[in-house]
Every structure is written in C-alpha cells, then in structure tokens.
Motif scaffolding. Structure first.
Motif, PDB file in Angstrom:
ATOM      1  N   TYR A  70       9.663   7.220  11.599  1.00  0.00           N
ATOM      2  CA  TYR A  70      10.498   6.082  11.956  1.00  0.00           C
ATOM      3  C   TYR A  70      11.983   6.456  11.924  1.00  0.00           C
ATOM      4  N   SER A 106       3.511  -3.759   5.126  1.00  0.00           N
ATOM      5  CA  SER A 106       2.642  -3.986   4.123  1.00  0.00           C
ATOM      6  C   SER A 106       2.002  -2.469   3.438  1.00  0.00           C
ATOM      7  N   PHE A 107       3.154  -1.369   4.101  1.00  0.00           N
ATOM      8  CA  PHE A 107       2.480  -0.188   3.401  1.00  0.00           C
ATOM      9  C   PHE A 107       3.968   0.387   3.451  1.00  0.00           C
ATOM     10  N   VAL A 108       4.125   1.639   2.655  1.00  0.00           N
ATOM     11  CA  VAL A 108       5.384   2.473   2.230  1.00  0.00           C
ATOM     12  C   VAL A 108       5.307   3.657   3.386  1.00  0.00           C
ATOM     13  N   ILE A 109       6.246   3.947   3.859  1.00  0.00           N
ATOM     14  CA  ILE A 109       6.683   5.072   4.644  1.00  0.00           C
ATOM     15  C   ILE A 109       7.481   6.069   4.105  1.00  0.00           C
ATOM     16  N   PRO A 110       7.452   7.231   4.275  1.00  0.00           N
ATOM     17  CA  PRO A 110       8.463   8.304   3.654  1.00  0.00           C
ATOM     18  C   PRO A 110       9.843   7.842   3.886  1.00  0.00           C
ATOM     19  N   VAL A 124      -1.276   6.251   9.791  1.00  0.00           N
ATOM     20  CA  VAL A 124      -1.180   7.380   9.182  1.00  0.00           C
ATOM     21  C   VAL A 124      -0.505   7.149   7.655  1.00  0.00           C
ATOM     22  N   TYR A 125       0.263   6.345   7.358  1.00  0.00           N
ATOM     23  CA  TYR A 125       0.796   5.962   6.083  1.00  0.00           C
ATOM     24  C   TYR A 125      -0.267   5.327   5.222  1.00  0.00           C
ATOM     25  N   GLN A 126      -1.216   4.823   5.948  1.00  0.00           N
ATOM     26  CA  GLN A 126      -2.138   3.704   5.177  1.00  0.00           C
ATOM     27  C   GLN A 126      -3.627   4.527   5.150  1.00  0.00           C
ATOM     28  N   ASP A 127      -3.395   6.053   5.327  1.00  0.00           N
ATOM     29  CA  ASP A 127      -4.352   6.658   5.180  1.00  0.00           C
ATOM     30  C   ASP A 127      -5.633   6.487   5.919  1.00  0.00           C
ATOM     31  N   TYR A 139       0.826  -1.218  -0.067  1.00  0.00           N
ATOM     32  CA  TYR A 139      -0.091  -0.001   0.063  1.00  0.00           C
ATOM     33  C   TYR A 139       0.720   1.457  -0.231  1.00  0.00           C
ATOM     34  N   VAL A 140       0.555   2.294  -0.690  1.00  0.00           N
ATOM     35  CA  VAL A 140       1.037   3.535  -1.070  1.00  0.00           C
ATOM     36  C   VAL A 140       0.304   4.466  -0.510  1.00  0.00           C
ATOM     37  N   GLY A 141       0.310   5.200   0.519  1.00  0.00           N
ATOM     38  CA  GLY A 141      -0.475   6.288   0.975  1.00  0.00           C
ATOM     39  C   GLY A 141      -0.201   7.627   0.249  1.00  0.00           C
ATOM     40  N   GLU A 142      -1.519   8.376   0.557  1.00  0.00           N
ATOM     41  CA  GLU A 142      -1.405   9.976  -0.197  1.00  0.00           C
ATOM     42  C   GLU A 142      -0.159  10.551   0.303  1.00  0.00           C
ATOM     43  N   LYS A 143       0.154  10.416   1.609  1.00  0.00           N
ATOM     44  CA  LYS A 143       1.335  11.261   2.136  1.00  0.00           C
ATOM     45  C   LYS A 143       2.457  10.951   1.545  1.00  0.00           C
TER      46      LYS A 143
END
Lengths: 312, 630
Positions: free
Chosen positions: B583, A266-270, B605-608, A218-222
């Motif tokens: 992080y 399972s998600f990308v962080i900055p 937050v990063y999964q909205d 998952y890649v979030g909006e931020k």
C-alpha cells in the motif's frame, strides 16, 4: 464495502477538520480513533494551541455530553467523581455526579493533580465505573477521556508514571497550525462562541454502531506477526529498559483497526499498524537511564523502520 | 566521532617511521637523530597549533641539502642519498601539513624504504613494504576526506567503513603483485651492487689457521649458510670448505695441491643438499664432507675436494651438492708425501720431542694416530674459546701449560704431531654441526660453528678424517633454547631468500619451460563425445533446477508481489531500501493501476485467503498496465 456508519464518521471528521478546527485534522482523527476503540487519549502540548477548543467541538458535533476538570495540586478525587450532599428538603444524602459522568471528559493538565486523584481518575478510565460510598455507578457509553499535559512546565507537577501512561491508547501533540491557517484564525478570532451552538451530525446510536464495526474489523495473521515483531523489537532494543507491554500491543491492534475503518477497509493492513505505531507505542517505552535524552518517538520510528512490512 | 585530521597525522607519523627505521642503522648521526627530534617537535607544535613556517624550513632544507651534497662522490652516492632523504622527510614532519605536504611525506617515505634496500634486502623489507603499501592506500583515501573539509569528523562506524574499503584495495592487489613477481623481467645481477662496494664481513671460517694470534674468539651468531637436506646423524655433520695443506711460516694456509694428485670419493649412498650461503667474500663452496659433485654455480674442484666458486659480487646464490658420508677419501694419483710432511718454521721443543717419540714407533700410520689420540687424552685437554694460549709458543702452552684451546689448537697440534711422526696430514676448515629446522627441512649453520679438523693419510685407506677436538673434555656443541627460537625466526628469512632473493631469470625461464611442457604434455582423455555432452547436460540441468527452486516464488501471490516490487523499485529506487509495504509503495507512486492492485492484493493477503482466479487475472493486467506506463 459495508462499514457501518463510516460515511457519517468521515463526514464529522471533514466538518471538524475542514471547517471548525482547521490545522488540527490529525489530532481530531486520532481523537475519533480513540473514541471508536473505546480508549483514551493523552494530548501533550503547550497551552493555547486549542486542546480545549478541539475537545469542545468534538463533543459538540458528536452530540455527546462534555465534562471538564482543571487539575490543581489540591484537587480531590471527589471533585472528579462527585460526592453525596445532604439534601435538607428530602432529609437524605443525594449523590451529585462529578464531571467524570460525561461521554467526553477533558482533564486539563493532568500532571498537576496529586497522585491520589490521578489514580482515582485512571481507575475510572479503566473500569468505566465509579464507586462512591459503597455504591457503584456505571459511566456513560461511549466514554472518552481527553487528558492534556504541558511538557515544559515541570514545577509543582506529578508526572504520570509509565504504568499510568500505559492506560492511554494514544498520546499525541497538536502542534502549531500552518502559517496560512494560523493567520486565518487570527483574522477570525476564537471560535469558542460558535462551538457552543454546534448541531450534532451523528447520533449516539450511530457512534455505538460504528464502535461495534471497528471491533469487527478483520486482523490477519501477517498483521499480527508484524505487530508482534514491533513489540519484540522494542523489548530487545539495547536502549530500551522495558518495551511495549501486551496491553500496548493490544492497543496497537485496536488503533490499527480504527485506522482501517476510517480508511474504509474491513481488514487491517500492515501500513495501518505502521502509521499508528508512533502515537500508540512511543509513550509506553521506558528507556534506560543513560538514554533519557533521546526522544521516544524518534527511537520508535527508527525501530519500526527497520522491520520490513509483510508483503506476502 | 573521530577527527580525520588526527587520523591522517597519525598515519603520516607511522608511514614516516616505516621510511626511517629500515635506514636507521646506516645513517650518519646527524640524520639519525634529526629525524626523531623533528618528529617530536613537529607533533608538539601541531598540538599547540603552531608551525615553523616556510621562512625557517626552506633555508634549513637548502642548508642540509648543501651539507650532504658537498660530500658526494661515487662511493658515497647511496649514503648521501639516504641521509638526504631522511633529513628532508624530517623537515617535512617538522612543518605545517597540508594535503600536498602529506603527499610529499608519503613519497619520501617510499623513497627511504627503497634506499634501505640498497643496504640490506632481508625478509624484514617485505614486512616494511607491505605495511607501507597498506598504510599508503588507507592514508590516501582518508586524505581525500581531509582535503574536502579540513576539520571533517566521521563517526566510528563511518570511519570503520572507510578504512575497510581502503584496506580492501591493497589486499585486492596482492594477487596481482604475486603474479607480476613471477612475470616481470629481472636481471641475474643486482643492479645496485656496484654502488655497495665489497660486502665482506667477518666470518668464522678462515683460510689461515694460526693458533696463538688472539686470546679469545668471538664470532657473531651470523648465519653462514643454510642447507636443505634430510636430517642426518649428529656426528656426520662436518661441512667441508677448505683444505689447509701447508705452512706459511707458522700459519696453516692453503697452497696449490701438488701436481698429479687426485682423489676419489668412495662409492656409497650420496646425500643431496641444496645450499644457500650468505654472501661472503671467501669464494669457497661449502658442502657436507665429502662432496662428490656440485652444480648450480660455476666452480672449480681441486683434487682434495675443495670447491671454489665464481660468485658475482654479493649476489645471493644457491647450489646443489652431492656428498658421501664417509670418513676417508681415496687417493688415486701419486701422493707427494714430502709436501704433506713439510714443517713450520718453528716448533716448540716439547712438541718436537713428542713428535720424535711418535716417529720412532715402528707401527703404521693408524698406530701413530692412535698414539696421538692417547697422548691428547692423557693431557686432559679441555675445549674453550676464551683465555686461549697466545704467543709464539702457543701450541706448547696449549698442550702443557693452559691445556685448553679451541679447534684450531687441537687440529694444528694434532696435524703437526702427525707430520713430525711421519704421517702426511692436513687441516680441513669448514663447519661442524648445525641446527635442523624440522619445519623448513634444512640445517641452519652459523658462523660460530666454524670448525677445523684433520685429515691424515693412511696407506690403503687414503685421507682419514680425524677430529682431535673430540678428544677434549667437554667438547659439546649443544643447541640451546635460544637456538630453537632463533630457528623459527630464521625460517622466514630462509624462505625469503629462497623464494624472492635467489629467484632470478634462470628460474623464471625454467618455470615457463615446465609450464609449457605441462601444457604440451596435456592430452584430453579420450571419452566418447556423446557421453560428455550428456554429463554436461545433466549437470547443467541440476544447476538450473537448483536455481529455479531457489528463485521460484512459492505461490502466485509471491510472484505477483515480486513483480510489483520490481516495478515500484524501477520507478522509485528509494523504495527498495525502505522495506516498503504494498500500500505504502502504491500510495507513493500515485499510480491508479498500482493502487488498485494493492487494494485487491491486500484484501486477499491480509485477510488470510488466496487470490481468486479473477482477482489474479485482474492483478496481472494491472501490473502489465503499470509496466507499459513505465
């Protein structure tokens, strides 16, 4: 946390970087990331630092087929793709597949090949198929090109234009191993022999499944905002002629996904984006003629450093 | 990259020049030329990285010192000191420059500027002083860099930062300077004036009128005085200074007015003026014709409305005068007609004959004045300040031969004719005209507008003003473009004198007094206390809400991450400046609690998606743990 086949992948990494390819942990990890995203990797380093060894070991432990091309200025496109030869017994032409028909292809000193050959190869990388004499042959899955080039020797080379560089998702070096590691290597000699007899620890299917898992990260909006901010900053920087292309930004997201996968998320962080930004983006920057002397990695790191990570 | 050495050297040259330039007009030739030569030689040697060394410079300094000190006396203290300061500064500029030498240069420059104030304290001094203060502050800061490392280089950006900080210091001290200016004690007498000797200078306004003494009059366009008042019609701008009422030989001079004489300025609207004269030795206080009263300086008024003041030394003063714009001055006492009809030793024959004709006319003084006017008109005289008639018969030459002259000729010829004709007459010296500065609201009167006119006594009217120069052809004192430009330049000098130089103990005291009165007179308007409290509370509430809205984190996530970043920054101050992510910070701090926080927080937050309640609680707990550990 259920990331398909992540444990297996980590095990391979540990095996390779911990036991076989000591001191090349980072490069091996990047290779695996390139493989998982379905991209290709360009290794730029001096000869003799173990690029080929790494590629061989990598292919061996993944249970993948391995092909190798040593580029010279008289290398023809058909030397890579393969060609049809008249079979006297059968009385017809049969297609002999070239080294490109392997899962992992090591293109050594890619900048020594003439542009015609380079472009044939790069086309195969992009399209993942080869057309010879009107017949189209699909390339095997997964397909990873490991190209190497020597940054110092420039005589008689055809340096890859930036447009071609853009097709490699990652570009990195290997660097000299740390002192202790290098002494150890000297003591035990080359491991080429050993590598021939590696038993693969993952199967082909594992790999395909892992690639699918990476794709689903998952890649979030931020994070997208952050990637866009980096791309835009490179485009607006006064020293840069052309910043990161959209393909480059896609590559950045893909590489960040692979990094997140290997990190067990399972998600990308900055932070994933920030970590891979230099290897994904720096070779895509085109600097202004008067700024040629500046190292692209340093410039890119400086740009990224100025952009705050989104925290909320 | 910029070499700090070069910056310091340039600053030192500028600073030394600021010390030297104000003194330049007052130096003797040796000091005057030694400084620029030493400056150039010093720079050239520095370029070639050579220096004369102490073996040459020390004896040179001693020699120059002895040379100047040998001429020391009480009268020359200032001259010797200033020459010596400049020469020593020049020697310093010549030699090799270390940090200590730079400090000496700065100190000597400051002393030079201070010495220049003994000669002249004009508004330019303020400019020099401010420039010097700014440059000194900057130089001292920059010098500290050079002292640390002789060949230090700074990038342009770094230098810019250093300079802006260095500039900030003197700029920040300016308000303090202003404050101290009003407060610091001062004497009403200039401390150094006894050193300066008499500051008499050439003025256009004189107390002796002797036409024929010189063939041309050139008075410098020096400022005579400035008068703050409303704008007046051009033809009423006669500034009365002195009355010349008798002859000493052939020259008009001021004699003591006869006993019993007294005059009354006619009633009428009076014009108030605030007058700032330039220091001069005359002692006559000038005011608009006819002055009624004069305050601000201790003065004596004589019956012909001439005010003489007692101005200490060269002190700049200012005074206020009230004048009535009238052409006639009533005489209330007895008029000694014979005193005002006295004649000079020698009278040109033709003039005498003309006087006789006038005397023979039977009509009254006014008729005789009209006759004199028509006589002047018939002569077709013109006004000039060059090629004036000279010699014993200058007035004869003025009226019959050359037929041109300046106000002195017109006025003395006219007054003489009137006296010959039996009309008491006298000369009035002062200034005529003036350029009005609309911006400053004052008249600027220069020495070249000095003027002489006539007062004749008419029975029933008193002393009537007559300006015979008006009867000339082409008597105009128009203002040129240069005068306009000059006026703007003058404005600064005017305000400098008004606000700084004439600011003294008296004004200080009055300032304190008015301030005290204001404070004493201040009474709080009576408002019910409850309402005041309510209004204050409401205002406080609005301010609090405003700050709360600005400070309040928009969401619980935001509040959490702020708290997290605060904890992180406390543990590792570097993190703040690195624009760190959650992080990254938790990884660097190696705190399991913070790591867990980052994992939970980031996952949401990063999964909205927003944090769930239990996640929020867990995050808060983790942060509490982390805070306690710190």
């Amino acid at each position: 946390m259920s990331l398909a086949k992540r444990d297996e992948m980590i095990a391979v990494l540990d095996e390779l970087s911990g036991r076989r390819l000591r001191g090349k942990g980072r490069a091996v990890r990047l290779c695996l990331m390139a493989l998982l995203t379905g991209g290709h990797i360009l290794l730029e380093d001096l000869p003799g630092l173990g690029k080929t060894t790494m590629a061989l070991a990598f292919a061996g432990s993944m249970g993948l087929s391995f092909g190798r091309v040593q580029c010279t200025s008289d290398l023809l496109p058909s030397d890579i793709t393969g060609l049809s030869i008249y079979d006297r017994n059968a009385g017809r032409f049969t297609f002999i597949k070239g080294p490109v028909f392997n899962n992992i292809v090591l293109i050594d000193e890619i900048n020594r090949a003439m542009p015609k050959t380079q472009s044939a190869l790069l086309e195969a990388m992009e399209e993942r198929r080869v057309t010879v004499e009107g017949v189209t042959y699909p390339l095997p899955q997964p397909f990873l090109v490991l190209a190497t080039q020597n940054p110092i020797e420039q005589v008689g080379t055809f340096p890859l234009p930036e447009a071609q560089m853009d097709r490699f998702i990652l570009k990195t070096g290997i660097g000299y191993p740390p002192e202790e590691t290098e002494k150890n290597i000297l003591m035990h000699g080359s491991i080429r022999e050993e590598i021939q007899h590696l038993t693969p620890t993952v199967t082909h299917d594992d790999l395909i499944e892992a690639m699918r898992a990476v794709h689903g990260i998952y890649v979030g909006e931020k994070v997208i905002d952050y990637v866009y901010a980096i791309a835009r900053a490179t485009r607006e920087h006064p020293m840069v002629l052309a910043g990161i292309s959209t393909r480059g930004a896609i590559g950045l997201v893909d590489a960040a996904k692979a990094a997140a996968y290997l990190d067990g998320r399972s998600f990308v962080i900055p932070e994933d984006v920030k970590d891979v930004a230099a290897v994904v983006c720096s070779h895509r920057l085109m600097l202004k003629p008067e700024q040629e002397a500046i190292r692209k990695e340093e410039l890119l790191n400086a740009i990224v450093k100025e952009i705050p990570l989104p925290v909320t | 990259m910029v070499k700090i050495k070069a910056v310091v050297a340039t600053l030192a040259i500028v600073i030394a020049s600021i010390g030297y330039l104000p003194l330049f007009p007052y130096l003797d030739p040796l000091a005057r030329w030694f400084f620029p030569v030493a400056l150039v030689v010093g720079v050239t040697l520095e370029r070639r990285e050579k220096s004369p060394g102490g073996k040459i410079l020390t004896p040179l300094s001693i020699l120059l010192f002895l040379y100047y000190v040998s001429g020391l006396s009480l009268e020359t203290v200032v001259a010797v000191t200033s020459n010596l300061l400049v020469v020593l500064l020049a020697v310093r500029m010549l030699g090799e420059k270390s940090g200590r030498n730079y400090l000496q240069i700065f100190g000597l420059s400051l002393f030079c500027l201070a010495a220049s104030s003994l000669y002249n304290l004009s508004a330019l001094f303020l400019v020099y002083l401010l420039a010097l203060l700014l440059l000194l502050a900057v130089s001292l800061v920059v010098l500290t860099f050079q002292v640390q490392e002789r060949e230090i280089m700074l990038s342009r950006l770094q230098l810019k930062r250093v300079l802006s900080v260095a500039l900030l210091m003197p700029v920040a001290s300016l308000p303090l300077m202003l404050f101290l200016f009003f407060l610091l004690p001062r004497t009403p007498y200039p401390l150094w004036s006894f050193l300066k000797g008499g500051g008499a200078r050439q003025v256009g306004f004189t107390d002796t009128v002797r036409p024929g003494a010189t063939s041309s009059v050139t008075t410098p366009k020096n400022v005579a005085f400035r008068a703050v008042c409303r704008k007046l019609p051009e033809d009423s701008l006669y500034w009365r200074g002195i009355v010349l009422n008798g002859y000493a030989g052939d020259a008009w001079v001021r004699l003591a007015p006869p006993e019993g004489e007294d005059a009354a300025v006619p009633a009428g609207e009076s014009v108030e003026q605030e007058i700032y004269p330039e220091p001069s030795a005359t002692g006559y206080l000038i005011a608009l014709n006819l002055p009624r009263k004069l305050v601000g300086v201790r003065n004596n008024a004589s019956p012909d409305q001439v005010f003489t003041g007692q101005v200490p030394g060269n002190k700049r003063v200012s005074y206020r005068a009230w004048s009535v714009l009238s052409d006639s001055l009533k005489n209330v006492g007895d008029l000694d007609r014979s005193f005002y009809l006295a004649l000079p030793r020698s009278i040109p024959p033709r003039l005498f004959a003309e006087g006789q004709v006038l005397a023979a006319r039977s009509d009254d003084a006014e008729g005789k004045i009209a006759a004199v006017r028509s006589f002047f008109r018939s002569r077709r005289l013109s006004y000039t300040t060059h090629d004036l008639p000279v010699g014993k018969d200058a007035l004869d030459s003025f009226l019959y031969v050359k037929r041109h002259g300046n106000c002195e000729y017109f006025a003395s010829a006219c007054a003489l004719l009137l006296r010959l004709g039996g009309v008491p007459a006298r000369l009035v010296g002062g200034y005529h005209g003036g350029i009005y500065s609309d911006m400053g609201g004052y008249y600027l009167i220069t020495e070249d507008t000095a003027h002489v006119w006539v007062e004749a006594f008419v029975d029933g009217k008193g002393w009537v003003k007559i300006d015979p120069s008006q009867w000339s052809q082409g008597f105009v004192q128009n203002e040129s473009l240069g005068a306009r430009v000059r006026l703007y330049a003058d404005l600064m000098g005017f305000y400098w004198n008004k606000a700084v130089v004439t600011y003294d103990l008296e004004k200080q005291i009055s300032l304190v007094r008015t301030a005290a009165q204001k404070v004493r007179g201040f009474s709080a308007p009576s408002v019910p206390k409850r309402e005041v409290i309510l209004v204050l509370l409401a205002a406080g509430g609005i301010v609090a809400v405003f700050f709360w809205i600005r400070q309040r984190p928009a969401s619980p996530e935001e509040r959490l991450v702020r708290e997290f970043l605060r904890i992180a920054a406390r543990r590792d101050p570097e993190l703040n400046s690195r624009k760190c992510g959650v992080y990254e910070a938790s990884r660097r701090l190696r705190d399991p609690a913070l790591k867990e926080f980052a994992a939970i927080y980031g996952a949401a937050v990063y999964q909205d998606r927003p944090l769930q309640t239990d996640e929020l609680r867990r995050c808060r707990d983790l942060l509490k743990q982390a805070r306690q550990q710190a």
